[in-house]
Design a protein around this motif. Structure first.
Motif, PDB file in Angstrom:
ATOM      1  N   ASN A 180       3.038  -4.333  -8.944  1.00 55.01           N
ATOM      2  CA  ASN A 180       2.481  -3.104  -9.510  1.00 55.01           C
ATOM      3  C   ASN A 180       2.296  -3.223 -11.021  1.00 55.01           C
ATOM      4  O   ASN A 180       3.103  -3.849 -11.721  1.00 55.01           O
ATOM      5  CB  ASN A 180       3.400  -1.923  -9.202  1.00 55.01           C
ATOM      6  N   GLU A 190      -1.474  -4.262  -8.047  1.00 50.55           N
ATOM      7  CA  GLU A 190      -1.704  -2.929  -7.494  1.00 50.55           C
ATOM      8  C   GLU A 190      -1.838  -1.922  -8.633  1.00 50.55           C
ATOM      9  O   GLU A 190      -0.946  -1.803  -9.489  1.00 50.55           O
ATOM     10  CB  GLU A 190      -0.570  -2.546  -6.552  1.00 50.55           C
ATOM     11  N   THR A 231      -2.891   2.139  -9.703  1.00 53.27           N
ATOM     12  CA  THR A 231      -3.073   3.507  -9.222  1.00 53.27           C
ATOM     13  C   THR A 231      -4.420   4.057  -9.689  1.00 53.27           C
ATOM     14  O   THR A 231      -4.986   3.601 -10.686  1.00 53.27           O
ATOM     15  CB  THR A 231      -1.951   4.424  -9.716  1.00 53.27           C
ATOM     16  N   ASP A 287      -4.043   1.301  -5.296  1.00 50.26           N
ATOM     17  CA  ASP A 287      -2.846   1.788  -4.608  1.00 50.26           C
ATOM     18  C   ASP A 287      -2.919   3.306  -4.397  1.00 50.26           C
ATOM     19  O   ASP A 287      -3.591   4.027  -5.159  1.00 50.26           O
ATOM     20  CB  ASP A 287      -1.618   1.425  -5.431  1.00 50.26           C
ATOM     21  N   ASP A 288      -2.200   3.794  -3.379  1.00 50.04           N
ATOM     22  CA  ASP A 288      -2.091   5.228  -3.080  1.00 50.04           C
ATOM     23  C   ASP A 288      -3.462   5.880  -2.940  1.00 50.04           C
ATOM     24  O   ASP A 288      -3.694   7.009  -3.415  1.00 50.04           O
ATOM     25  CB  ASP A 288      -1.283   5.947  -4.173  1.00 50.04           C
ATOM     26  N   THR A 337      -4.858  10.057  -2.619  1.00 48.74           N
ATOM     27  CA  THR A 337      -3.972  11.103  -3.137  1.00 48.74           C
ATOM     28  C   THR A 337      -4.432  11.652  -4.474  1.00 48.74           C
ATOM     29  O   THR A 337      -4.009  12.742  -4.874  1.00 48.74           O
ATOM     30  CB  THR A 337      -2.549  10.560  -3.303  1.00 48.74           C
ATOM     31  N   LYS A 340      -5.077   0.350  -0.530  1.00 47.76           N
ATOM     32  CA  LYS A 340      -3.859   0.687   0.201  1.00 47.76           C
ATOM     33  C   LYS A 340      -3.884   2.177   0.524  1.00 47.76           C
ATOM     34  O   LYS A 340      -3.891   3.022  -0.384  1.00 47.76           O
ATOM     35  CB  LYS A 340      -2.617   0.333  -0.620  1.00 47.76           C
ATOM     36  N   ASP A 367      -2.448   5.608   1.379  1.00 50.45           N
ATOM     37  CA  ASP A 367      -1.153   6.184   1.036  1.00 50.45           C
ATOM     38  C   ASP A 367      -0.367   6.545   2.296  1.00 50.45           C
ATOM     39  O   ASP A 367      -0.926   7.000   3.311  1.00 50.45           O
ATOM     40  CB  ASP A 367      -1.358   7.428   0.175  1.00 50.45           C
ATOM     41  N   ARG A 368       0.952   6.383   2.210  1.00 50.05           N
ATOM     42  CA  ARG A 368       1.830   6.594   3.361  1.00 50.05           C
ATOM     43  C   ARG A 368       1.818   8.042   3.846  1.00 50.05           C
ATOM     44  O   ARG A 368       2.121   8.312   5.009  1.00 50.05           O
ATOM     45  CB  ARG A 368       3.247   6.167   3.009  1.00 50.05           C
ATOM     46  N   SER A 369       1.479   8.994   2.958  1.00 50.80           N
ATOM     47  CA  SER A 369       1.465  10.394   3.393  1.00 50.80           C
ATOM     48  C   SER A 369       0.426  10.614   4.489  1.00 50.80           C
ATOM     49  O   SER A 369       0.658  11.405   5.418  1.00 50.80           O
ATOM     50  CB  SER A 369       1.193  11.306   2.200  1.00 50.80           C
ATOM     51  N   GLU A 412       0.142   1.808   4.393  1.00 45.76           N
ATOM     52  CA  GLU A 412       1.549   1.883   4.007  1.00 45.76           C
ATOM     53  C   GLU A 412       2.279   2.909   4.866  1.00 45.76           C
ATOM     54  O   GLU A 412       1.686   3.867   5.360  1.00 45.76           O
ATOM     55  CB  GLU A 412       1.676   2.291   2.527  1.00 45.76           C
TER      56      GLU A 412
END
Length: 577
Positions: free
Chosen positions: A413, A445, A447, A475-476, A479, A496, A498-500, A532
């Motif tokens: 990151n 990575e 954001t 990344d993310d 969001t 990537k 986001d995991r949410s 993720e």
């Protein structure tokens, strides 16, 4: 005159002796003594032999030492005399100089005073004392507003803290900040900004009471030391209510426009109130608590006054202490790196993501979102980021050597402040070269927020890193402010999800729709997709059907130290790596 030897031989000894006694009576008086000494010496020499030589040597040494001591005394006396002469000359010169100084200062001494050095010294000392007192006053005053400065305020807080500790009577500190002062400077110029600060100071002067102490701390920050000793009740709630009411009265003074010469503008302020505990003795801590309350006031939409409360502000109050602990951990090697696998559809290892870990000695595990945010705010991200990247490279080299898997990739990151650092590309590429890691095996990575308003430095860093063969990952995704235009300008190699969105895939239709859109978009662009937060088999299979290529989550492995991760894949890391 003594007779020659021949005459002595020709005359009888007796007559010669009588004549000698008549002509040299003193010499003749000493001669029997000398003869006796010579005889005694001869007798001693006969009996003592070599011992006499030793005795003579000792006597000679004693005489030499005594002569040296006497010589040193004479030298000291001579030096003392020279110093007295020099001092006398200096006194005479000082007298003339004092006459000249007093003449320039407009205080010509009369004829009697000219001869009195002590009087002139006292006159000059009084003048110098006045000048020093004036200098001290200047050192404790703000040159623009003529208010006491931060140093003076700190001294006053120390005095008030000592008084409060003795009497158990509390006092309050009001931290006042001018809202959007930078915008005033940028819009109207620094001269208008200075006039605004003077206007603020004048309104504060008109509001404070006789026992209060007003100061300009610097920039657009002011502080008031509020005297609460006249309030009969010592209840904390009562004192806070009085202090809050006083802050509101100050706020009311800023409802009218301020006339700043060529322009009239609204000046708004935010006030943080801190009712100081009688046992508090650190003025910086007292100011920090007031500053935290002021930050809370700024974050409120309506009321611009906030009262400090230990329970609600504990996180912010501990913020600086956590920053100090962060620096200690950086110096003492308190950080470690965990690695989480990234797998393909067949769950084959494709790469690893390096995740920083910090276990605080008293608070336990502290997440990266906390300590990285502190590093960003306290401007130590460059040093910390470089240290963490080195840990990532070291761990990746150990893991790669143990697994012996061609094409294994490392994801690391990069923070927004690192991207805006002009030296990022040079330092990062230099570390890759020193460790021997191929840049083409590295993915950085980034954001969305860090590149939304990227500067020329950020753009130059991205181009240089891409030219070196390093891949970029967004990344993310989903969001923040993601858009097709952002993807088009950045042109990342990887996105990537986001995991949410992944975690809500089966329960939230909106989340599933977002994932489907991203998956469909990837078919039109040369992008790798990484999901993720994959934690169960059903989610993994659903993502596979949507066309996602790579996966990361607890279903495959949680983030692990390099040795444990290697053991999961049947490899062994040498001890100490």
């Amino acid at each position: 005159m003594r007779p020659p030897v021949r005459a002595l031989l020709q005359r009888p000894v007796r007559s010669w002796w009588k004549q000698e006694r008549r002509e040299h009576p003193r010499s003749q008086a000493r001669k029997p003594l000398l003869l006796a000494l010579l005889l005694l010496t001869a007798v001693l020499a006969w009996f003592m032999g070599r011992d006499l030589l030793v005795f003579a040597a000792l006597v000679a040494v004693v005489l030499l030492v005594r002569a040296k001591v006497m010589l040193e005394r004479r030298r000291q006396n001579l030096r003392q005399l020279q110093l007295e002469q020099k001092s006398s000359r200096r006194l005479r010169q000082t007298s003339h100089n004092l006459d000249a100084v007093l003449q320039q200062l407009g205080m010509p001494p009369d004829s009697f005073q000219r001869s009195e050095i002590n009087f002139k010294v006292n006159q000059l000392a009084s003048r110098m004392e006045w000048l020093l007192e004036s200098a001290r006053s200047l050192a404790l005053l703000d040159s623009l507003t003529q208010l006491p400065n931060r140093r003076h305020f700190i001294e006053q807080v120390q005095i008030e803290s000592a008084r409060s500790k003795r009497s158990r009577k509390r006092f309050a500190v009001l931290f006042i900040d001018v809202d959007k002062f930078k915008a005033i400077n940028d819009t109207y110029g620094h001269a208008t900004g200075d006039r605004a600060l003077v206007a603020v100071s004048q309104r504060l002067k008109d509001t404070i009471r006789a026992g209060d102490f007003l100061s300009r701390l610097g920039g657009d920050e002011f502080a008031v030391l509020m005297d609460l000793s006249a309030i009969k009740s010592n209840s904390e709630q009562t004192l806070k209510a009085h202090a809050h009411l006083f802050a509101c009265r100050i706020m009311a003074m800023f409802e009218e426009l301020a006339n700043l010469g060529n322009v009239s503008i609204d000046i708004d302020i935010s006030i943080g109130v801190n009712v100081v505990d009688p046992d508090s003795s650190d003025p910086e801590a007292i100011l920090r608590q007031s500053d935290l309350a002021m930050d809370q006031a700024k974050s409120q939409q309506h009321a611009r006054v906030a009262v400090f409360d230990v329970a609600t502000a504990k996180g912010g109050y501990d913020d600086y202490q956590l920053y100090a602990d962060l620096k200690d951990a950086l110096r003492q090697g308190g950080f470690s790196m965990a690695f989480q696998p990234v797998v393909d559809k067949e769950q084959r290892l494709r790469g690893v993501e390096a995740l920083a870990r910090w276990r605080h000695p008293s608070r336990g595990f502290i997440g990266p979102d906390v300590f990285l945010d502190i590093a960003e705010r306290y401007r130590m991200m460059r040093e910390l980021g470089e240290h963490l990247f080195q840990l990532s490279l070291d761990g990746f080299l150990a893991l790669d050597g143990a697994l012996q898997q061609p094409g294994l990739r490392l994801s690391s990151n990069v923070s927004p402040s690192q991207l805006s650092d002009p030296q990022l590309q040079a330092r990062l590429l230099g570390m890759l070269e020193r460790t021997g890691v191929d840049p083409k095996r590295l993915t950085l990575e980034i954001t969305e927020a860090s590149i939304l308003d990227r500067s020329a430095t950020t753009e130059a860093n991205l181009q240089a890193l891409r030219a070196a063969g390093i891949e970029l990952s967004l990344d993310d995704f989903g969001t923040g402010y993601s858009s097709l235009n952002l993807i088009n300008t950045l042109q990342p190699n990887e996105i990537k999800i986001d995991r949410s969105f992944v975690l809500a895939l089966h329960t939230d239709p909106y989340a599933r729709q977002i994932v489907e859109v991203i998956a469909g978009m990837s078919t039109q662009m040369p992008l790798h997709l990484v999901a993720e937060g994959v934690e169960d088999e059903a989610t993994f299979q659903a993502l596979r059907k949507l066309g996602i290529q790579y996966f990361q989550g607890y279903l495959f492995s949680k983030p692990l130290p390099v040795a444990e991760l290697a053991a999961c894949y049947g490899a062994v890391i040498a001890t100490g790596t």
